[in-house]
Design an enzyme around this catalytic site. Structure first.
Site, short mmCIF file in Angstrom:
data_model
loop_
_atom_site.label_atom_id
_atom_site.label_comp_id
_atom_site.label_asym_id
_atom_site.label_seq_id
_atom_site.Cartn_x
_atom_site.Cartn_y
_atom_site.Cartn_z
N ARG A 62 0.81 -1.22 0.00
CA ARG A 62 0.00 0.00 0.00
C ARG A 62 0.84 1.27 0.00
O ARG A 62 0.40 2.31 -0.41
CB ARG A 62 -0.96 -0.02 1.20
CG ARG A 62 -2.15 -0.93 0.90
CD ARG A 62 -3.08 -1.06 2.05
NE ARG A 62 -2.44 -1.77 3.15
CZ ARG A 62 -3.08 -2.17 4.24
NH1 ARG A 62 -4.34 -1.89 4.40
NH2 ARG A 62 -2.45 -2.82 5.19
N LYS A 165 2.49 -19.12 5.30
CA LYS A 165 1.82 -19.62 6.48
C LYS A 165 1.46 -18.46 7.40
O LYS A 165 2.10 -17.42 7.26
CB LYS A 165 2.69 -20.64 7.21
CG LYS A 165 3.96 -20.02 7.86
CD LYS A 165 4.50 -20.89 8.91
CE LYS A 165 4.25 -20.36 10.28
NZ LYS A 165 5.19 -19.36 10.77
N ASP A 194 5.98 -23.72 3.27
CA ASP A 194 6.48 -24.02 4.62
C ASP A 194 7.99 -24.03 4.48
O ASP A 194 8.55 -24.95 3.88
CB ASP A 194 5.97 -25.39 5.10
CG ASP A 194 6.43 -25.67 6.52
OD1 ASP A 194 7.60 -25.42 6.83
OD2 ASP A 194 5.62 -26.15 7.32
N HIS A 195 8.65 -22.99 4.99
CA HIS A 195 10.05 -22.85 4.61
C HIS A 195 10.94 -23.97 5.16
O HIS A 195 12.06 -24.15 4.70
CB HIS A 195 10.60 -21.45 4.97
CG HIS A 195 10.96 -21.26 6.41
ND1 HIS A 195 10.04 -20.94 7.37
CD2 HIS A 195 12.15 -21.36 7.06
CE1 HIS A 195 10.65 -20.83 8.53
NE2 HIS A 195 11.93 -21.09 8.38
N HIS A 257 5.82 -26.43 10.65
CA HIS A 257 7.21 -26.91 10.52
C HIS A 257 7.43 -28.26 11.21
O HIS A 257 8.02 -29.17 10.64
CB HIS A 257 8.19 -25.89 11.11
CG HIS A 257 8.03 -24.50 10.56
ND1 HIS A 257 7.65 -24.25 9.27
CD2 HIS A 257 8.19 -23.28 11.14
CE1 HIS A 257 7.59 -22.93 9.07
NE2 HIS A 257 7.91 -22.33 10.19
N LYS A 357 10.67 -20.68 22.05
CA LYS A 357 11.52 -19.51 21.89
C LYS A 357 12.28 -19.31 23.19
O LYS A 357 11.86 -19.78 24.24
CB LYS A 357 10.67 -18.28 21.57
CG LYS A 357 10.04 -18.37 20.17
CD LYS A 357 9.63 -17.02 19.65
CE LYS A 357 8.97 -17.11 18.29
NZ LYS A 357 9.91 -17.32 17.18
C1 BG6 Z 1 8.77 -18.98 11.29
C2 BG6 Z 1 8.10 -18.60 12.58
O1 BG6 Z 1 7.88 -19.67 10.45
O2 BG6 Z 1 9.88 -19.81 11.58
C3 BG6 Z 1 9.07 -17.89 13.49
O3 BG6 Z 1 7.01 -17.74 12.29
C4 BG6 Z 1 10.31 -18.71 13.70
O4 BG6 Z 1 8.47 -17.59 14.74
C5 BG6 Z 1 10.88 -19.18 12.36
O5 BG6 Z 1 11.27 -17.91 14.37
C6 BG6 Z 1 11.99 -20.18 12.57
O6 BG6 Z 1 12.60 -20.44 11.35
P1 BG6 Z 1 14.10 -20.95 11.28
O7 BG6 Z 1 14.32 -21.24 9.83
O8 BG6 Z 1 14.95 -19.84 11.82
O9 BG6 Z 1 14.16 -22.17 12.15
#
Ligand code: BG6
Length: 507
Positions: A62, A165, A194-195, A257, A357
């Site tokens: 935006r 996500k 989903d990375h 994840h 965390k």
């Molecule tokens: C994200 C979460 O999908 O993955 C975050 O929203 C998290 O909260 C992150 O910190 C962790 O990713 P990675 O690749 O650093 O383990």
């Protein structure tokens, strides 16, 4: 839902493929993900010469930015990389464009269509487009509708949509979002990201299992006594309290994840290596997973929330003191859980998953613990006999290790555990690409293997929805236990394993 393997990309992940000329359109281009992950990943692909010369990125958000402002903003977090590759960056940014767009305003979307046609002319991108929704999840449904209404998803061969996500908030909302999105585009055009699936080490679980003969025969209930899956972070909520407060670790990490890591670890071997064959097997295993105690979930699930901690030189705030967090928040920043998978391979084998965390160490790993030898012929040098363990290190220090017993040197016959080690760094000498590099390339190639299909995402939500409902309806049954920052989570999570005479691995 079993989907037949009709995809033309039957070769799946086997060989290097070529991305066709195209424009990647990023909605939410002024947001965090774009400059932290997406643009760096695209620059990496550019440096590796994996992008075609007819390629463009159109950032949309935006904010009333223009091309120059967008280019400036995107260069900020990449200063070091640009210093090392100034010429490449100079070439790369000529491919970056910006258009102010509010997806809720039909006029803006028409304007977007015109801009895309112009980019097709300048950059020869052949009306081939990947739309990346890096916007707040509340805009996913309307974003897809707006693209469809403007005719931008009409051609299934030339248009795709990537959705970040969280895809839904629970089973019902994920189902309804799936319905809306599938009304706008074919499933083959939809890429739910989903990375974790982009991580080299997560994909390596597939190769380790299915490219070797030694693992599969023992990868089951006859040999494995339990599996632990951990994703631990040292960071806190950072500046994402707005999102995290309404999400918590269950929605943020577990539903996606951790469940994907579990699916890849536990799935059956696919008949062949194509996207649908793999996703069929993943979906089946998620559908067969269930909480260890569905009637009394508090007996198999522990929630926690970090409190203050750290050292006098580096004191750390508790979650409730973080900016933007409700001082009485009960959002969980830690979850530990015990699950079972109801099929022939895994019946009776507990899967313990945990994420949090502000834990003691950043580490993600899958640990398979094998059954003990039936008879202990030898005294163990360290006291109790140990079990063989295969540890798949997802990050950091990517690799794997296998623990087994050998004879302790000396005149007696005592056993002692040792480790056999594989490290990505040592074996391949270069760090692996970030997950987004792989996933962006695959989305632009139209290869859905590493993306979550509609039935997988729904099955994952169905698995955790009873917990989510209980947290909402009767939160006292699943309280958030405090744990000190930079420790391994609440002691209640240790008790979860102690009940089974087990310990969490301390990596
Ligand atoms: C994200 C979460 O999908 O993955 C975050 O929203 C998290 O909260 C992150 O910190 C962790 O990713 P990675 O690749 O650093 O383990």
């Amino acid at each position: 839902m079993e989907i037949a393997s009709t995809n033309p990309l039957r070769v799946g992940l086997r060989q290097e493929r070529v991305i066709s000329p195209q424009c990647l359109v990023i909605f939410g281009a002024s947001g965090d993900l774009t400059h932290r992950k997406l643009i760096p990943a695209l620059f990496e692909l550019f440096k590796q010469r994996r992008l075609p010369s007819e390629f463009a990125v159109l950032g949309c958000a935006r904010r009333p930015w223009d091309d120059n402002k967008f280019r400036q903003e995107m260069s900020k977090p990449l200063k070091d990389k640009i210093k090392k590759n100034p010429q490449e960056w100079k070439e790369f940014i000529t491919r970056l464009f910006y258009e102010p767009v509010n997806l809720e305003h039909p006029k803006d979307v028409v304007k977007l269509g015109k801009r895309l046609e112009e980019i097709d002319r300048i950059k020869a991108t052949h009306a081939n487009r990947t739309f990346y929704l890096s916007v707040s999840p509340k805009f996913y449904a309307n974003g897809c509708k707006a693209l469809t209404d403007a005719g931008l998803l009409k051609d299934p061969k030339r248009s795709r949509v990537v959705i970040e996500k969280p895809f839904g908030r629970d089973y019902i909302s994920a189902q309804s979002l799936n319905r809306i999105v599938q009304n706008c585009a074919l499933e083959s055009q939809i890429f739910r990201i989903d990375h974790y699936l982009g991580k080299e080490t997560v994909q390596n679980i597939l190769v380790l299992r299915f490219a070797n003969t030694i693992f599969e025969p023992i990868w089951n209930r006859n040999y494995i006594s339990n599996i632990q899956i951990t994703s631990a972070e040292t960071v806190g909520v950072e500046d994402r309290a707005g999102y995290y407060e309404s999400s918590g670790a269950l929605r943020d990490m577990v539903q996606n994840h951790l469940t994907q890591m579990l699916a890849i670890t536990a799935m059956e071997p696919p008949g062949h290596f194509d996207p649908e064959a793999i996703r069929n097997e993943k979906a089946k295993v998620i559908q067969a997973a269930h909480l260890a105690n569905e009637l009394e979930p508090w007996k198999c699930c522990v929630r926690g929330q970090y409190s203050k901690g750290g050292s006098s030189s580096n004191p750390l705030l508790g979650y409730r003191d973080e900016i933007g967090v409700n001082p009485n928040s009960t959002t969980e920043t830690y979850v530990a859980m015990k699950l079972f998978i109801n099929n022939w391979r895994w019946q009776g084998v507990p899967f313990y998953i945990r994420t949090g965390k502000r834990l003691a160490k950043r580490t993600s790993e899958v640990v398979l613990t094998f059954r003990e030898a039936p008879v202990h012929l030898f005294d163990a040098a360290g006291g109790a006999p140990t079990s063989n363990q295969l540890i798949l290190r997802i990050q950091p220090n990517e690799g794997a290790e296998f623990k087994f017993d050998v004879k302790s040197p000396g005149s007696g016959m005592r056993s002692r555990p040792v480790e056999m080690e594989f490290s990505y760094d040592e074996s391949f000498g270069e760090p692996s690409d970030e997950g987004y590099v792989r996933l962006l390339a695959d989305a632009m190639l139209g290869d859905p293997t590493l993306f979550t299909r509609s039935d997988e995402v729904e099955a994952a939500w169905r698995l955790y929805t009873p917990l989510l409902e209980m947290i909402e309806d009767s939160p006292w049954q699943l309280p958030t236990y405090p744990y000190e920052s930079r420790t391994w989570g609440p002691s209640e999570a240790d008790e979860l394993l102690a009940k089974d005479q087990l310990l969490w691995r301390r990596p």
